[in-house]
Design an enzyme around this catalytic site. Structure first.
Site: not given
Length: 295
Positions: A22, A152, A202
């Protein structure tokens, strides 16, 4: 109109896989990409041209990194914002955010052109509405949106007047007008794109033309949305759980994409062998470099 689909072109970086890759970002001053394995408590440092890397162990889960200056960075973790000395890797907590709540951690975040940071928190087990989205400017923390499950897609329009964000659990990409001088909202959020179908929203970034590039978790792709909220193209990525893109390269013209292998069974991993890898896509983009965080 159906969005254009493009098969994968590019490369898989020769770095160890992440359980939950991430927060990728790029420092053009040093031609270095950075990203996290949140669950593994690791920070990756990747020299793009030399194709070499380092892995830094973290004392807690981290998810967002931003440059301050040549010697210092800011790192968002489960306890707040830490000042990181680039040379030594030393971390010092300077802005606590939910530091007294052991059930939550940081997730998605991005620096606005004015130097302020938007940062989201969430439950470590994605507990419903356990997180929030915050605005941080020179150490002053303001809670913008409470009751967020999985924050997100935080990103900003090129002129700094619009912010985008999503709660992946709600399947809606939101848009809100903000003050370009402060990055604080001046209006109420409205639905920009209602996601239907496979996967979930996301991480996102916004390019120099206002196009939003979003990683679709569970669908193995990066989707591009026009400033009018239309999905215009989907770029295939050879890992199902794509997490976040970043603009990289000398002119920010390429996309680096992280992915995850978290919660995949042995059978699923057999079908998804690149899960947790990091990729460089071949599709050209008109990206922008991330601004520095202002202490």
């Amino acid at each position: 109109m159906t969005a254009q689909h493009e098969v994968f072109s590019g490369s898989t970086l020769k770095t160890p896989v992440s359980m939950l890759g991430e927060g990728p970002t790029y420092d053009p001053q040093t031609e270095t990409a950075w990203w996290f394995d949140i669950v593994g408590r690791k920070l990756f440092e990747y020299a793009l041209e030399a194709e070499t890397f380092k892995i830094h162990d973290l004392p807690e889960m981290g998810s967002v990194l931003a440059r301050i200056d040549d010697e210092r960075q800011i790192v968002a973790t489960e306890t707040g914002l830490h000042l990181r000395q680039r040379a030594s890797g030393k971390l010092d907590l300077i802005t606590p955010i939910e530091a007294d709540n052991p059930l939550t951690r940081s997730n998605d975040g991005r620096v606005h052109p004015c130097g302020a940071l938007w940062i989201g928190t969430m439950g470590k087990n994605a507990e419903a509405k356990a997180g929030a989205i915050y605005h941080v400017a020179r150490g002053v923390v303001s809670r913008l949106y409470p009751d967020i499950t999985i924050p997100n897609s935080i990103c900003f329009s090129p002129d700094g007047t619009v912010a985008y964000f999503a709660d992946t659990d709600a399947a809606q990409l939101m848009r809100v007008e903000i003050d370009p001088a402060t990055a604080l909202p001046v209006g109420e959020p409205a639905v920009f794109y209602e996601h239907r179908g496979k996967g979930g929203l996301d991480g996102s970034i916004c390019d120099a033309e206002g196009t939003i590039w979003n990683a679709r978790w569970g669908a193995g792709c990066i989707d591009a949305y026009s400033p009018e909220g239309k999905r215009i193209i989907s770029l295939e990525v050879p890992a199902s759980q794509t997490t976040c893109p970043a603009f990289v390269g000398e002119t920010a013209n390429r996309l680096l994409v992280t992915s995850a292998r978290e919660n995949l069974s042995a059978e699923q991993l057999d079908q998804d062998p690149n899960a947790g890898s990091t990729f460089l896509l071949g599709h050209p983009v008109k990206g922008r470099f991330e601004p520095d965080y202002s202490l």
